[in-house]
Design an enzyme around this catalytic site. Structure first.
Site, mmCIF file in Angstrom:
data_model
loop_
_atom_site.group_PDB
_atom_site.id
_atom_site.type_symbol
_atom_site.label_atom_id
_atom_site.label_comp_id
_atom_site.label_asym_id
_atom_site.label_seq_id
_atom_site.Cartn_x
_atom_site.Cartn_y
_atom_site.Cartn_z
ATOM 1 N N ASP A 13 0.811 -1.226 0.000
ATOM 2 C CA ASP A 13 0.000 0.000 0.000
ATOM 3 C C ASP A 13 0.841 1.271 0.000
ATOM 4 O OD1 ASP A 13 -2.196 -1.712 0.141
ATOM 5 O OD2 ASP A 13 -2.168 -1.712 2.318
ATOM 6 N N GLU A 14 1.963 1.215 -0.657
ATOM 7 C CA GLU A 14 2.855 2.382 -0.716
ATOM 8 C C GLU A 14 2.393 3.394 -1.760
ATOM 9 O OE1 GLU A 14 3.866 -0.764 -1.136
ATOM 10 O OE2 GLU A 14 5.374 -1.284 0.361
ATOM 11 N N LYS A 16 1.731 2.019 -5.167
ATOM 12 C CA LYS A 16 2.243 1.429 -6.425
ATOM 13 C C LYS A 16 1.294 1.711 -7.591
ATOM 14 C CE LYS A 16 2.292 -2.539 -4.316
ATOM 15 N NZ LYS A 16 2.054 -2.112 -2.928
ATOM 16 N N GLY A 40 -4.588 -4.395 -3.710
ATOM 17 C CA GLY A 40 -5.597 -3.389 -4.026
ATOM 18 C C GLY A 40 -4.841 -2.148 -4.429
ATOM 19 N N HIS A 41 -4.855 -1.814 -5.718
ATOM 20 C CA HIS A 41 -4.060 -0.697 -6.228
ATOM 21 C C HIS A 41 -4.995 0.432 -6.663
ATOM 22 C CE1 HIS A 41 -0.443 -3.554 -7.165
ATOM 23 N NE2 HIS A 41 -0.798 -3.568 -5.910
ATOM 24 N N THR A 129 -5.778 -11.803 3.685
ATOM 25 C CA THR A 129 -6.906 -11.126 3.052
ATOM 26 C C THR A 129 -8.057 -12.107 2.812
ATOM 27 O OG1 THR A 129 -5.978 -11.551 0.876
ATOM 28 C CG2 THR A 129 -5.409 -9.446 1.892
ATOM 29 N N ARG A 143 2.558 -29.135 -6.925
ATOM 30 C CA ARG A 143 2.343 -29.623 -8.293
ATOM 31 C C ARG A 143 0.979 -30.262 -8.516
ATOM 32 N NH1 ARG A 143 7.940 -32.280 -7.437
ATOM 33 N NH2 ARG A 143 6.974 -32.181 -5.413
ATOM 34 N N GLN A 224 1.983 -6.125 -3.171
ATOM 35 C CA GLN A 224 2.444 -6.225 -1.780
ATOM 36 C C GLN A 224 3.723 -5.392 -1.586
ATOM 37 O OE1 GLN A 224 1.505 -9.685 -3.294
ATOM 38 N NE2 GLN A 224 -0.425 -8.722 -2.825
ATOM 39 N N ALA A 299 -7.362 -1.082 0.719
ATOM 40 C CA ALA A 299 -8.136 -0.990 -0.524
ATOM 41 C C ALA A 299 -8.794 -2.331 -0.866
ATOM 42 C CB ALA A 299 -7.235 -0.536 -1.673
ATOM 43 N N GLY A 302 -10.619 -3.178 3.504
ATOM 44 C CA GLY A 302 -11.189 -2.062 4.270
ATOM 45 C C GLY A 302 -10.674 -1.988 5.700
ATOM 46 N N ARG A 304 -8.385 -1.047 8.925
ATOM 47 C CA ARG A 304 -7.598 0.116 9.327
ATOM 48 C C ARG A 304 -6.123 -0.259 9.261
ATOM 49 N NH1 ARG A 304 -9.160 4.460 13.033
ATOM 50 N NH2 ARG A 304 -7.253 5.063 14.109
ATOM 51 N N LEU A 332 3.842 12.359 0.741
ATOM 52 C CA LEU A 332 4.597 13.360 1.494
ATOM 53 C C LEU A 332 3.650 14.408 2.079
ATOM 54 C CD1 LEU A 332 7.542 14.160 2.225
ATOM 55 C CD2 LEU A 332 7.513 15.694 0.259
ATOM 56 N N VAL A 414 2.605 13.969 -4.110
ATOM 57 C CA VAL A 414 2.094 14.917 -3.105
ATOM 58 C C VAL A 414 0.562 14.899 -2.999
ATOM 59 C CG1 VAL A 414 4.113 16.443 -3.182
ATOM 60 C CG2 VAL A 414 2.247 16.786 -4.827
HETATM 61 P P1 GDP Z 1 -0.830 0.261 -3.564
HETATM 62 O O1 GDP Z 1 -1.414 -1.012 -3.062
HETATM 63 O O2 GDP Z 1 0.636 0.340 -3.323
HETATM 64 O O3 GDP Z 1 -1.187 0.562 -4.987
HETATM 65 O O4 GDP Z 1 -1.470 1.410 -2.661
HETATM 66 P P2 GDP Z 1 -3.022 1.555 -2.258
HETATM 67 O O5 GDP Z 1 -3.792 2.012 -3.431
HETATM 68 O O6 GDP Z 1 -3.499 0.347 -1.536
HETATM 69 O O7 GDP Z 1 -2.925 2.680 -1.138
HETATM 70 C C1 GDP Z 1 -2.382 3.926 -1.403
HETATM 71 C C2 GDP Z 1 -3.440 4.997 -1.079
HETATM 72 O O8 GDP Z 1 -2.824 6.263 -1.020
HETATM 73 C C3 GDP Z 1 -4.501 5.122 -2.155
HETATM 74 O O9 GDP Z 1 -5.708 5.503 -1.542
HETATM 75 C C4 GDP Z 1 -3.967 6.229 -3.052
HETATM 76 O O10 GDP Z 1 -5.008 6.920 -3.748
HETATM 77 C C5 GDP Z 1 -3.338 7.125 -2.032
HETATM 78 N N1 GDP Z 1 -2.174 7.896 -2.497
HETATM 79 C C6 GDP Z 1 -1.189 7.541 -3.357
HETATM 80 N N2 GDP Z 1 -0.245 8.493 -3.433
HETATM 81 C C7 GDP Z 1 -0.644 9.487 -2.605
HETATM 82 C C8 GDP Z 1 -0.079 10.742 -2.199
HETATM 83 O O11 GDP Z 1 1.007 11.133 -2.619
HETATM 84 N N3 GDP Z 1 -0.779 11.473 -1.278
HETATM 85 C C9 GDP Z 1 -1.962 11.054 -0.759
HETATM 86 N N4 GDP Z 1 -2.580 11.857 0.130
HETATM 87 N N5 GDP Z 1 -2.526 9.895 -1.114
HETATM 88 C C10 GDP Z 1 -1.862 9.114 -2.006
HETATM 89 P P1 IMO Z 2 -0.902 -4.259 -2.197
HETATM 90 O O1 IMO Z 2 -0.462 -4.795 -3.522
HETATM 91 C C1 IMO Z 2 -0.935 -4.698 2.146
HETATM 92 C C2 IMO Z 2 -0.957 -8.780 3.723
HETATM 93 C C3 IMO Z 2 -2.216 -9.224 4.463
HETATM 94 C C4 IMO Z 2 -1.608 -10.184 5.475
HETATM 95 C C5 IMO Z 2 -0.488 -10.855 4.667
HETATM 96 C C6 IMO Z 2 -0.862 -12.220 4.085
HETATM 97 O O2 IMO Z 2 -2.206 -3.562 -2.242
HETATM 98 O O3 IMO Z 2 0.176 -3.454 -1.558
HETATM 99 P P2 IMO Z 2 -2.391 -12.936 2.031
HETATM 100 O O4 IMO Z 2 -3.864 -12.715 1.785
HETATM 101 O O5 IMO Z 2 -1.512 -12.382 0.994
HETATM 102 O O6 IMO Z 2 -2.076 -14.372 2.353
HETATM 103 O O7 IMO Z 2 -2.100 -12.132 3.405
HETATM 104 O O8 IMO Z 2 -0.171 -9.967 3.619
HETATM 105 N N1 IMO Z 2 -1.184 -8.262 2.358
HETATM 106 C C7 IMO Z 2 -1.127 -6.969 2.023
HETATM 107 N N2 IMO Z 2 -0.966 -5.874 2.803
HETATM 108 N N3 IMO Z 2 -1.048 -4.566 0.806
HETATM 109 C C8 IMO Z 2 -1.193 -5.649 0.022
HETATM 110 O O9 IMO Z 2 -1.167 -5.581 -1.327
HETATM 111 C C9 IMO Z 2 -1.277 -6.930 0.632
HETATM 112 N N4 IMO Z 2 -1.433 -8.186 0.165
HETATM 113 C C10 IMO Z 2 -1.352 -8.997 1.229
HETATM 114 O O10 IMO Z 2 -2.850 -8.136 5.087
HETATM 115 O O11 IMO Z 2 -1.010 -9.468 6.519
HETATM 116 MG MG MG Z 3 -2.936 -1.699 -1.762
#
Ligand code: GDP
Ligand code: IMO
Ligand code: MG
Length: 428
Positions: A13-14, A16, A40-41, A129, A143, A224, A299, A302, A304, A332, A414
């Site tokens: 969830d960085e 990506k 969840g991207h 998940t 296999r 991930q 994403a 849901g 926290r 940032l 940003v």
């Molecule tokens: P991913 O799994 O790495 O693609 O990241 P997620 O989509 O799960 O979570 C990133 C969340 O941060 C999403 O709700 C994006 O819309 C949001 N986001 C991404 N970049 C930024 C940013 O620079 N600032 C803010 N405020 N939100 C961002």
């Molecule tokens: P994105 O691509 C954050 C976490 C789950 C759990 C562990 C194992 O959106 O960054 P799994 O269902 O894969 O066996 O769960 O990995 N996890 C993630 N956490 N972002 C994800 O994907 C994740 N995909 C799996 O919460 O701790």
């Molecule tokens: Mg995500």
């Protein structure tokens, strides 16, 4: 020009999705190479939000998107996602979406087993998940998995499902005390889904390599994050695939000589969903501030997200494991308004400072973070589009990250919108 791998450096969830969408503008192909719909991207374009779990984030830029052989795919979820994107006016026809015939199918019993195990583990659960990711990768390694190639062939599919259920039903009934699955029902349902997915199925490695041979540019989209990697993460609190950049080659079927660079996505602070060690986690007002201002809810599920300071032990580990050539620092803007910022530079454990990410969870669970403090900023930076415009303290924060990571920040995000970005180095 070139082929770039994009990976998460922390626990997922960085951001990506946003960055893959942005960089895809100048790419030709976008390829997912591992994971499944545990991902969840999120992409935000012209104020409209899109969340994808399986379809690569290049789809909004009308790029050819591949779900590679290393991905585990729930066919029902994929079809739902194709319909969801289609309803939003996105072209997800087989011209733009290709699915590897070698990708593994997530079956109903994989999801049942994933959830049954978590329940049985009680407080010791991983917090998966629940999407069947682990059990599907287990079957691949054992296999006995079902590949999309098998999915299209009724006889092979029936034989494989019957064989799988001999074991899975034993587990479901005798170990977990749950109802068994019915082979014929599963086969009938799968054959319907297979008919719909047939036009997308291809030998993706051949298509991707042919494209590269013709000079096309490829973005490999990681899911991930590095610390959820099955080898290098906080095992057993990890996912079931290799999330690091090296797996882009295995999971897409390309050689390492084709990779031009690797970008690591770094959230300006740290988050984690699910259980497991998180040395820089905050349980105070600042953690709540990040959670609320950053809208840190998963994403996919849901849930926290847990929040904490940026952890350089984690980031340096990611630089080494992925061979990062550049950083993309996201969110940032969320740190604006905090008087002071901390960067975790090491872990104090039994009177010593540990600066490498330990394999031993005892250390990670029982250490305290060692931090350095930098001054914060109050300005709203979401409208800024160049590094120079940023407040001096925001610039200093980025510079310190670059120094400690020994890697340049190529892009700074940003805000969630595609345009809310500062590009320092162009990649295409
Ligand atoms: P991913 O799994 O790495 O693609 O990241 P997620 O989509 O799960 O979570 C990133 C969340 O941060 C999403 O709700 C994006 O819309 C949001 N986001 C991404 N970049 C930024 C940013 O620079 N600032 C803010 N405020 N939100 C961002
Ligand atoms: P994105 O691509 C954050 C976490 C789950 C759990 C562990 C194992 O959106 O960054 P799994 O269902 O894969 O066996 O769960 O990995 N996890 C993630 N956490 N972002 C994800 O994907 C994740 N995909 C799996 O919460 O701790
Ligand atoms: Mg995500």
């Amino acid at each position: 020009m070139g082929n770039y791998v994009i990976v998460g450096t922390q626990w997922g969830d960085e951001g990506k999705g946003k960055i893959v969408d942005l960089l895809s503008e100048h790419a030709d192909y976008v390829v997912r190479f591992q994971g499944g719909n545990n991902a969840g991207h999120t992409m935000v374009v012209d104020g409209e939000k899109f969340v994808s779990h399986l379809v690569p984030s290049g789809i909004l830029q009308k790029k050819k998107c591949f779900i590679g052989n290393g991905v585990v795919v729930d066919p029902e979820v994929l079809l739902e996602e194709i319909a969801y994107l289609g309803d939003k006016g996105v072209d997800v026809s087989p011209e733009y979406l290709r699915l590897s015939d070698r990708a593994q199918v997530i079956m109903s019993y994989h999801k049942r087993l994933d959830n049954a195990r978590e329940i049985k583990k009680g407080d010791a659960k991983i917090g998966t998940t629940g999407r069947g990711i682990g059990p599907c990768y287990e079957d691949k390694a054992s296999r006995v998995g079902i590949r999309f190639l098998d999915f299209l062939n009724a006889d092979v599919l029936r034989a494989k499902v019957i064989e799988a259920l001999n074991e899975k039903n034993f587990l479901l009934e005798k170990y977990f005390g749950e109802a068994p699955e019915d082979a014929e029902k599963i086969v009938a349902h799968c054959l319907k889904l297979a008919e719909e997915l047939k036009p997308y199925i291809t030998d993706s490695s051949v298509e991707i390599n042919t494209g590269m041979k013709n000079g096309l540019n490829v973005v490999f989209e990681g899911a991930q994050g590095t610390h959820l990697d099955i080898d290098h993460g906080t095992y057993p609190f990890v996912t079931s695939s290799n999330t690091v950049s090296g797996n882009a080659c295995c999971g897409a079927g390309v050689g390492p000589d084709k990779i031009t660079g690797v970008l690591g996505i770094v959230k300006a602070y740290t988050t984690r969903v699910g259980a497991g060690p998180f040395p820089s986690e905050l349980f105070d007002e600042t953690g709540n501030y990040m959670q609320e201002k950053g809208a840190e809810f998963g994403a996919t599920t849901g849930r926290r997200r847990r929040c904490g300071w940026l952890d350089m032990v984690v980031l340096r580990n990611a630089v080494r494991l992925n061979g990062l050539t550049g950083l993309v620092i996201t969110k940032l803007d969320v740190l604006g308004g905090l008087k002071e910022l901390k960067i975790c530079t090491g872990y104090a454990y039994k009177g010593e400072v540990v600066s490498d990410f330990a394999a031993d969870l005892n250390i990670l669970d029982n250490c305290t973070q060692v931090c350095e403090t930098l001054p914060g900023w109050d300005e709203d930076i979401t409208g800024m589009r160049s590094f120079e415009e940023l407040p001096a303290n925001a610039k200093a924060y980025i510079k310190r990250i670059e120094e400690l990571a020994e890697t340049p920040a190529d892009v700074i995000s940003v805000g969630p919108g595609r345009e809310e970005t500062i590009v320092i180095k162009k990649h295409f």
